[in-house]
Design an enzyme around this catalytic site. Structure first.
Site, PDB file in Angstrom:
ATOM      1  N   HIS A 203     -23.948 -61.186 -23.558  1.00  0.00           N
ATOM      2  CA  HIS A 203     -24.695 -61.443 -22.333  1.00  0.00           C
ATOM      3  C   HIS A 203     -25.940 -62.255 -22.689  1.00  0.00           C
ATOM      4  O   HIS A 203     -26.487 -62.118 -23.770  1.00  0.00           O
ATOM      5  CB  HIS A 203     -25.075 -60.091 -21.702  1.00  0.00           C
ATOM      6  CG  HIS A 203     -25.740 -60.222 -20.389  1.00  0.00           C
ATOM      7  ND1 HIS A 203     -27.096 -60.467 -20.264  1.00  0.00           N
ATOM      8  CD2 HIS A 203     -25.243 -60.158 -19.137  1.00  0.00           C
ATOM      9  CE1 HIS A 203     -27.384 -60.555 -18.974  1.00  0.00           C
ATOM     10  NE2 HIS A 203     -26.289 -60.373 -18.270  1.00  0.00           N
ATOM     11  N   ASP A 323     -22.521 -60.147 -11.422  1.00  0.00           N
ATOM     12  CA  ASP A 323     -23.871 -60.184 -11.981  1.00  0.00           C
ATOM     13  C   ASP A 323     -24.851 -59.455 -11.061  1.00  0.00           C
ATOM     14  O   ASP A 323     -26.028 -59.784 -10.984  1.00  0.00           O
ATOM     15  CB  ASP A 323     -24.357 -61.613 -12.265  1.00  0.00           C
ATOM     16  CG  ASP A 323     -25.328 -61.676 -13.447  1.00  0.00           C
ATOM     17  OD1 ASP A 323     -25.659 -60.613 -14.016  1.00  0.00           O
ATOM     18  OD2 ASP A 323     -25.766 -62.789 -13.793  1.00  0.00           O
TER      19      ASP A 323
HETATM   20 MN    MN Z   1     -25.975 -60.625 -16.121  1.00  0.00          MN
END
Ligand code: MN
Length: 362
Positions: A203, A323
C-alpha cells in the site's frame, strides 16, 4: 482502447450479465462484491502516529500526519470516525450490496514506530482486526500488519496472523525507514509470505526521504502523484533485483491500478531486451509482473484504465477495491455495475479473484 460492447456481449454466454441491472445479474447467480483495499484503524495507533508526527522531522509522512498549526485537537474528524466505525461501514455496504470489505490498518500503519513498539502494535492491530473478522466472517476479511523494523518478529507475527488469527494476507505501507522490500534484511518477511501462500499488499505511503525533494510542495506527496511514484518504484526495485527469482511464488498486490507500473511495462521490457548487458535481472519485467503481481482498482472509476489493465495483465490479475473511507463506496459500485465487461470477467474482478487470492470464506 475502447470496449466494443456488442463484441463483448457476443463473446461470452455470460454477456447478459453486462447490462448491470440486478435482475440480469441474478440470472447468472450471485455476483460477489468484495473490496480489498479498505482502511481501518483504532485510537491507540492513531494517537501514537500523531505524537510522532507532532514531535518533528521532515519525512513526508510526518508532514502529512502533522495537524496544521492552530488546529483544534478535540474537533471531530469524520474520516477518522469512519476508520473506527464498523457499524456505519456495514450499513453502507448493505445499502449498496457490497458483500465484503477486506480491511487493513490504515497507512502508515506501524512503520513510523520504533522497533519494539512496531512489533507490539502489529500484534495488537492483528488481534483487534481478527476479532472484527471473526464476528462477521462473511462481511469482513483482514490483511495482517507486521513490523519490517524487526523482520524475524514480523515473520513470526505473519505466521500467527494466518494460522492462529485466521487473517487472509498481509499489508505493508511501502518503505520502512527508507528501505524497500528488495533489501536482503527483509528476506524472512518474503519467505514467510511465500510459505504461507498469502499475498503482501504493498500500500502507498509518501515518498521516502531519498525521493522526497520534488514532492514537498503543492501536496505532490500524497494521492495526487507521490503515492504512486513511491509505490511503483518499490515494485520496480523488487522486479529488477530478482526478488522473484529468490521467491518465485511470492504474490504482491498493488492498489491504484498498479501504481503506474502496468502502463510502463512494455517500455521496461523494451529496454531490458534492447540493452541486456545493462541489467542484472534474470527475468523480463512483464514476465514477473504477470506471474507475481495483481493490481486493484482502488481510487479508479475509469473504464479505459480498467480495460487496459484487463487487456495487458489479464482479468485474473485485476481485483476490485474502493479505498474507503478515503474514497466513497457508492461511485465505485455504480462504476463496476455499469462498466461493460463480459459477465465472467466482471465476476472475477468484482469478487472472484479476491476470494481465490486471499482464500476468503464462502
Ligand atoms: Mn488506501
Amino acid at each position: 482502447m475502447t470496449i466494443d460492447r456488442r463484441k463483448f456481449l457476443a463473446a461470452t454466454a455470460a454477456g447478459a450479465a453486462v447490462a448491470g441491472s440486478g435482475s440480469a445479474l441474478a440470472q447468472q447467480g450471485p455476483m460477489r462484491r468484495i473490496a480489498v483495499e479498505e482502511a481501518w484503524s483504532f485510537p491507540e495507533i492513531m494517537a501514537m502516529n500523531r505524537d510522532i508526527a507532532v514531535a518533528g522531522g521532515d519525512n513526508l509522512d510526518l508532514v502529512q500526519l502533522r495537524p496544521p498549526p492552530g488546529a483544534n485537537p478535540s474537533a471531530s474528524n469524520p474520516l477518522v470516525e469512519n476508520l473506527f466505525d464498523t457499524d456505519r461501514r456495514l450499513e453502507e455496504m448493505d445499502r449498496l450490496g457490497i458483500d465484503m470489505h477486506v480491511l487493513s490498518l490504515t497507512s502508515p500503519g506501524v512503520q513510523l514506530l520504533g522497533r519494539a513498539d512496531a512489533v507490539r502494535m502489529a500484534s495488537v492491530a492483528n488481534d483487534r482486526l481478527a476479532r472484527i473478522v471473526a464476528d462477521r466472517p462473511a462481511r469482513f476479511g483482514g490483511l495482517a500488519s507486521f513490523s519490517p523494523q524487526d523482520p524475524a518478529a514480523a515473520a513470526r507475527e505473519m505466521e500467527r496472523a494466518i494460522d492462529q488469527l485466521g487473517l487472509h494476507g498481509f499489508i505493508v505501507n511501502s518503505h520502512t525507514d527508507n528501505l524497500y522490500l528488495d533489501d536482503p534484511r527483509f528476506g524472512p518477511i518474503l519467505e514467510a509470505a511465500e510459505a504461507l501462500d498469502r499475498p503482501i499488499y504493498i500500500h502507498p505511503r509518501c515518498p521516502s526521504d531519498g525521493l522526497a525533494g520534488p514532492f514537498r510542495d503543492n501536496r505532490l506527496r500524497a494521492a495526487i502523484w507521490g503515492y504512486a511514484i513511491e509505490t511503483g518504484t518499490h515494485a520496480m526495485r523488487m522486479i529488477l533485483s530478482d526478488v522473484f527469482v529468490r521467491y518465485p511464488k511470492l504474490r504482491i498486490v498493488l492498489g491504484h491500478m498498479g501504481e503506474n507500473v502496468p502502463y510502463y511495462l512494455s517500455r521496461a521490457d523494451h529496454w531490458y531486451e534492447y540493452r541486456p548487458q545493462s541489467y542484472e535481472a534474470k527475468l523480463k519485467p512483464s514476465e514477473v509482473f504477470l506471474r507475481n503481481f495483481a493490481v486493484t482498482t482502488s481510487g479508479f472509476v475509469h473504464a479505459p484504465t480498467l480495460a487496459y489493465a484487463v487487456e495487458v495483465l489479464g482479468a485474473e490479475n485485476v481485483l476490485w477495491a474502493i479505498d474507503y473511507p478515503y474514497e466513497e463506496m457508492e461511485p465505485t459500485v455504480r462504476f463496476m455495475d455499469e462498466v461493460q465487461l463480459p459477465g465472467a470477467v466482471k465476476r472475477a474482478i468484482y469478487g472472484g479473484n479476491a476470494a481465490h487470492l486471499f482464500k476468503l470464506p464462502g
